[in-house]
Scaffold this active site. Structure first.
Site, PDB file in Angstrom:
ATOM      1  N   ARG A  25       0.824  -1.213   0.000  1.00 53.92           N
ATOM      2  CA  ARG A  25       0.000   0.000   0.000  1.00 53.92           C
ATOM      3  C   ARG A  25       0.855   1.259   0.000  1.00 53.92           C
ATOM      4  O   ARG A  25       0.548   2.230  -0.702  1.00 53.92           O
ATOM      5  CB  ARG A  25      -0.948  -0.033   1.207  1.00 53.92           C
ATOM      6  N   ARG A  99      -6.233 -17.841 -10.446  1.00 60.19           N
ATOM      7  CA  ARG A  99      -6.993 -17.270  -9.336  1.00 60.19           C
ATOM      8  C   ARG A  99      -7.990 -16.238  -9.873  1.00 60.19           C
ATOM      9  O   ARG A  99      -7.736 -15.558 -10.866  1.00 60.19           O
ATOM     10  CB  ARG A  99      -6.047 -16.657  -8.299  1.00 60.19           C
ATOM     11  N   SER A 148     -11.049  -8.435  -0.364  1.00 62.56           N
ATOM     12  CA  SER A 148     -10.931  -7.007  -0.062  1.00 62.56           C
ATOM     13  C   SER A 148      -9.912  -6.327  -0.979  1.00 62.56           C
ATOM     14  O   SER A 148      -9.897  -5.096  -1.089  1.00 62.56           O
ATOM     15  CB  SER A 148     -10.513  -6.821   1.396  1.00 62.56           C
ATOM     16  N   GLN A 149      -9.074  -7.108  -1.637  1.00 61.75           N
ATOM     17  CA  GLN A 149      -8.079  -6.538  -2.551  1.00 61.75           C
ATOM     18  C   GLN A 149      -8.744  -5.814  -3.719  1.00 61.75           C
ATOM     19  O   GLN A 149      -8.186  -4.849  -4.254  1.00 61.75           O
ATOM     20  CB  GLN A 149      -7.139  -7.634  -3.054  1.00 61.75           C
ATOM     21  N   SER A 175     -13.131  -9.235   5.947  1.00 65.74           N
ATOM     22  CA  SER A 175     -11.754  -8.747   5.844  1.00 65.74           C
ATOM     23  C   SER A 175     -11.695  -7.224   5.924  1.00 65.74           C
ATOM     24  O   SER A 175     -10.925  -6.572   5.229  1.00 65.74           O
ATOM     25  CB  SER A 175     -11.083  -9.234   4.548  1.00 65.74           C
ATOM     26  N   ASP A 295      -5.702 -15.341   6.695  1.00 67.17           N
ATOM     27  CA  ASP A 295      -4.292 -15.726   6.682  1.00 67.17           C
ATOM     28  C   ASP A 295      -3.843 -16.394   7.973  1.00 67.17           C
ATOM     29  O   ASP A 295      -2.774 -17.022   8.019  1.00 67.17           O
ATOM     30  CB  ASP A 295      -3.404 -14.501   6.413  1.00 67.17           C
ATOM     31  N   ARG A 326      -5.984 -23.784   0.819  1.00 61.15           N
ATOM     32  CA  ARG A 326      -5.398 -23.924   2.159  1.00 61.15           C
ATOM     33  C   ARG A 326      -6.214 -24.798   3.101  1.00 61.15           C
ATOM     34  O   ARG A 326      -5.653 -25.371   4.035  1.00 61.15           O
ATOM     35  CB  ARG A 326      -5.163 -22.536   2.781  1.00 61.15           C
ATOM     36  N   LYS A 394       8.190 -16.274  -0.683  1.00 60.20           N
ATOM     37  CA  LYS A 394       7.112 -15.416  -1.156  1.00 60.20           C
ATOM     38  C   LYS A 394       6.865 -14.256  -0.203  1.00 60.20           C
ATOM     39  O   LYS A 394       6.624 -13.131  -0.620  1.00 60.20           O
ATOM     40  CB  LYS A 394       5.843 -16.239  -1.332  1.00 60.20           C
TER      41      LYS A 394
END
Length: 413
Positions: A25, A99, A148-149, A175, A295, A326, A394
């Site tokens: 951000r 994705r 939320s991205q 989120s 996460d 996940r 990552k």
């Protein structure tokens, strides 16, 4: 890289790496400013470097943005790029080309952008989409239970347009912490966003024609999502505990919720200034609504694996479209090392056992799976072997260095 983790408690102190969420951000806001401020990011990762490289591409008329495996980079920069450019090509590798980018894609298409999907290989990456046409102002409608991205990307892009816009969230926002972090950074850069909310469904009103004005030099916060692994490691280890330094207890990062979740499970935590002391204690199962903190699910599942009673993790559907699925990954990994775990469509049920038994697991090319299973070795009777451990690069390239500094032992096989 295939590694063998030797079971033993951890003790010592560790400093949080820079928050990926905060760093992304800050870097984007800085790149959109007339005067680029100095951004201090004391540690980096593959995802952060992907964002840096893509932002450099924005200096070109027809940028080619290789987002590598970073979902944040892709989803943030889709609307930002098209607010500035007539044409751009987006690339990615790993699972990223598969994705989802809907419903952001459809909203951008309704506001002047044309997506062309090709999926051709370009070196180690694949084309995700080519986009033609500038993003136009207007009303953007998104449900609150998607990434939320998407909201963050639009919040960065829409102030750059000539006219005002709105982002209407049609269902209760999940989120929320990630959106709040975005709003906090935008406020620092003097971007105005007005919020109206009804029954948990916010509408963001964004005036057009705004300028990003940096407040001065800035620094990325320590990462709560990654320090969570060491907080749980301290609880699972010895009475000496682990001191986690360099984190802001008042951060807008939603994953600071690890403090409350760990305490609800019975964790022995002491917060002092920008440090947390995490010490051994007996844990008990709890119910976890994962919608605001997806996460944290991998490490919470590890904590639950030897906690007394049953832990139920629900509202975790979005974990199926991360770097790996996940929910399936943690079910498989923990099952292989002796946990009593059930996979559900939107969550996990974990019944605690006294100890794990060890075994061989896949890292699923997912940094959070590798880190979670490394911490699981603390409560294992025999070594845990992890295939593909290099996935930590990552988000946390120095993870195994910090693990070793805390007394952890591993061997590359």
């Amino acid at each position: 890289m295939k590694i063998e983790i030797i079971p033993q408690p951890l003790v010592g102190s560790v400093k949080a790496v820079a928050s990926k969420s905060h760093a992304h951000r800050l870097l984007i806001a800085a790149a959109l400013s007339k005067r680029t401020p100095a951004i201090s990011i004391d540690t980096t990762s593959q995802d952060i470097e992907a964002t840096r490289a893509c932002l450099l591409q924005l200096k070109k008329d027809h940028p080619v943005l290789d987002c590598k495996e970073s979902g944040s980079t892709l989803r943030f920069l889709l609307p930002v790029t098209m607010a500035l450019k007539e044409r751009a090509l987006f690339l990615g590798c790993g699972r990223l080309p598969q994705r989802p980018i809907s419903p952001l894609k459809e909203e951008m298409e309704a506001h002047g952008c044309k997506f062309i999907n090709k999926h051709r290989k370009k070196g180690n990456s694949a084309e995700i989409c080519e986009i033609q046409g500038r993003l136009q102002a207007g009303v953007f409608t998104l449900p609150g239970n998607v990434s939320s991205q998407y909201i963050t990307g639009l919040l960065y892009a829409l102030p750059l347009l000539e006219s005002g816009s709105q982002i209407r969230i049609t269902t209760p926002l999940e989120s929320r912490g990630y959106v709040d972090l975005t709003l906090d950074v935008l406020k620092q850069f003097h971007i105005e966003v007005y919020i109206e909310e009804k029954e948990g469904c916010p509408t963001y009103k964004i005036p057009g024609g705004q300028k990003y004005l940096p407040p001065g030099d800035l620094a990325a916060e320590g990462d709560w999502s990654n320090i969570a692994f060491w907080i749980i490691a301290g609880i699972l280890s010895s009475d000496s505990g682990i001191i986690c330094n360099g984190i802001n207890p008042r951060s807008m990062q939603g994953d600071r919720e690890i403090l409350n979740l760990a305490r609800r499970m019975g964790g022995n935590l002491t917060v002092k200034g920008n440090s947390v002391l995490s010490m051994a204690n007996t844990l008990s199962g709890i119910h976890v609504d994962a919608s605001p903190i997806p996460d944290l699910v991998p490490i919470l599942a590890v904590a639950a694996s030897t906690a007394k009673g049953t832990t139920r993790i629900h509202n975790a559907h979005r974990l199926r479209i991360k770097e790996s699925d996940r929910l399936a990954s943690m079910y498989d990994c923990l099952s292989r090392v002796g946990a009593k775990i059930t996979e559900e469509p939107g969550g996990l049920i974990v019944e605690g056992v006294p100890r794990l038994k060890g075994g061989t697991v896949s890292g699923y090319n997912d940094h959070r799976i590798v880190m979670a299973m490394t911490v699981a070795s603390i409560v294992s009777e025999a070594p845990i072997i992890i295939e593909g451990a290099e996935a930590v690069n990552k988000s946390y390239p120095t993870f195994f260095e910090d693990f070793e500094a805390l007394g952890g032992e591993y061997h590359v096989l």
